[in-house]
Design an enzyme around this catalytic site. Structure first.
Site, PDB file in Angstrom:
ATOM      1  N   CYS A  79       0.829  -1.206   0.000  1.00 36.58           N
ATOM      2  CA  CYS A  79       0.000   0.000   0.000  1.00 36.58           C
ATOM      3  C   CYS A  79       0.869   1.264   0.000  1.00 36.58           C
ATOM      4  O   CYS A  79       1.560   1.514  -0.982  1.00 36.58           O
ATOM      5  CB  CYS A  79      -0.983  -0.043   1.168  1.00 36.58           C
ATOM      6  N   HIS A 182      -3.741  -5.059   0.460  1.00 32.64           N
ATOM      7  CA  HIS A 182      -3.188  -5.572   1.719  1.00 32.64           C
ATOM      8  C   HIS A 182      -3.222  -7.098   1.727  1.00 32.64           C
ATOM      9  O   HIS A 182      -4.263  -7.682   2.053  1.00 32.64           O
ATOM     10  CB  HIS A 182      -3.983  -5.021   2.902  1.00 32.64           C
ATOM     11  N   GLU A 184      -2.018  -9.091   3.795  1.00 40.46           N
ATOM     12  CA  GLU A 184      -2.238  -9.604   5.161  1.00 40.46           C
ATOM     13  C   GLU A 184      -3.709  -9.560   5.555  1.00 40.46           C
ATOM     14  O   GLU A 184      -4.101 -10.087   6.591  1.00 40.46           O
ATOM     15  CB  GLU A 184      -1.373  -8.831   6.160  1.00 40.46           C
TER      16      GLU A 184
END
Lengths: 201, 252
Positions: A79, A182, A184
């Site tokens: 990001c 993202h 994650e």
């Protein structure tokens, strides 16, 4: 061991957990000398461009990161962490890390396309690499951003995403990879990417 | 194409989910994680945890819950309820929350929205607005769990919080909430047209048709659902498949 650069501005907990789930050691990095201890680096992204750059320069991390990347140490920008790899951003006045040539722009205001671009969007994979191994074309990933990067070197664009127009969502240049979403927070597909990154040497 | 998001909302009290899926045989401690995992596996795009604990002391247990949830699921989740300052926000973010929803405190002290967005980024600051209809195309912002009128008009407030840097609006119609009679389409459409940040519609979902309408006619970016799931009427998978059949972009 994988190092995660800490800005002190938010959620790196999920990233840390994702890496630990892979039985990989994770080190939260706040000082430049810690970078030489790790085998690869994650530059996460939260907050605004200038705040992020200011944090990196203030803690002498900018130069150290650039040096490590030049040496060929794998790095993943996420990001804002991807955006900071470029030369400048419409979001701020400070210079970016300038490891990659290009700039960062804000999404234009268009009808029915809210900004931030927030939620799950699909990624069209343009090129294959070990980092993208096992990722199907048009897989969904979680995005939360108002700015997007425009790389000057078009050959580093590995994935694109449509939001009114097509923007760069994955870049790769040798051992340097960057994603606008993202991983994650992107369920199993995102976890797969982190797994692939942790294998990079 | 950006998918419309389906977001289950879970009420939390003293660190435990009090409204949500019924897990009869599970121990209390595991419940928030089990609920989160259950919805996650069904394909929820995000989760919202709303802390309805009455006291600050009991709110502190939220930190543990957040940590526990973040360790076990890998989709974004928002935490709201009783947020008073940027330290509260930092604590929750550091323990794994992705977004923080602010409601009453934003009305009392709008600067918190500006400060939080500047410090943590707009993408993680959600302003929750509880709206009650007062006339044609007019709604009033209510605070303290929808009990106290603030005297502020909802359109004005939505524009203001956008200017202050919030990244998303969680818009609940007090009139429609809990009725299962459908979202307030006029409210959602009006607010979605005055701001350019995403609007999450909340309150009133009783059928899949209601979700469809608020996403299409209301221009909502996402829908928050509670009763529709909690009473086991539908699973998220069923909802998403039905929406997909109606040509709505969803992540399946």
């Amino acid at each position: 061991m994988t190092g995660i650069i800490n800005y002190g501005a938010g959620n790196i907990f999920s990233l840390f957990n994702n890496i630990k789930r892979l039985d990989e050691k994770a080190l939260i990095i706040s000082k430049p000398e810690m970078l030489s201890k790790v085998h690869r680096i994650v530059l996460p992204g939260v907050g605004a461009f200038d705040e992020g750059m200011l944090h990196l320069t203030k803690n002498c991390l900018s130069e150290a990161i650039i040096e490590q990347v030049k040496k060929g140490k794998p790095m993943l920008g996420i990001c804002l962490g991807l955006q900071m790899l470029f030369e400048n951003s419409e979001e701020g006045k400070l210079k970016g890390l300038s490891i990659l040539k290009g700039a960062v722009r804000k999404f234009p205001r268009k009808k029915n396309l809210p900004v931030p671009h927030m939620g799950w969007n699909s990624v069209r994979i343009l090129k294959k690499s070990l980092f993208l191994k096992g990722i199907q074309d048009e897989s969904f990933f979680y995005f939360a951003h108002s700015y997007y990067s425009i790389p000057e070197e078009k050959n580093i664009i590995y994935g694109i995403t449509e939001y009114g127009f097509e923007f760069t969502s994955i870049v790769q240049k040798e051992n340097l990879v960057g994603v606008q979403f993202h991983p994650e927070k992107s369920g199993e597909c995102g976890f797969r990417l982190i797994k692939n990154f942790v294998k990079m040497k | 194409m950006l998918a419309k998001r389906i977001i289950p909302c879970l009420d939390v009290k003293d660190g435990k989910v009090v409204k949500g899926v019924h897990f009869e045989n599970l121990k209390d401690a595991g419940e928030p994680v089990a609920s989160a995992e259950y919805y996650c596996q069904q394909g929820a795009d995000e989760l919202v945890f709303l802390d309805i604990s009455a006291t600050i002391e009991k709110r502190k247990t939220m930190k543990g819950l957040v940590r526990n949830v973040a360790s076990n699921i890998s989709i974004p989740f928002t935490v709201g309820g009783g947020i008073k300052n940027t330290q509260d926000i930092l604590t929750l973010l550091e323990n794994g929350a992705d977004k923080i929803s602010i409601n009453t405190e934003a009305v009392r002290n709008p600067d918190i929205v500006y400060e939080a967005a500047k410090k943590f980024g707009s993408q993680c600051i959600v302003v929750a607005i509880d709206a009650k209809k007062t006339g044609k195309n007019r709604w009033e912002v209510y605070v303290k769990s929808g009990k106290i009128p603030s005297g502020i008009e909802v359109k004005e407030w939505a524009k203001k919080v956008e200017d202050l840097g919030c990244g998303e609006i969680l818009l609940t119609s007090i009139d429609a909430d809990g009725t299962l009679g459908g979202y307030d389409l006029e409210l959602t459409r009006t607010i979605a047209s005055v701001v350019k940040i995403p609007v999450i519609a909340s309150g009133g979902a009783g059928s899949i048709e209601h979700l469809y309408k608020v996403l299409v006619e209301g221009n909502a970016s996402a829908v928050l659902i509670a009763s529709l799931l909690h009473f086991n009427q539908f699973t998220i998978t069923q909802i998403k498949e039905a929406l997909r059949d109606k040509k709505i972009a969803v992540r399946i």
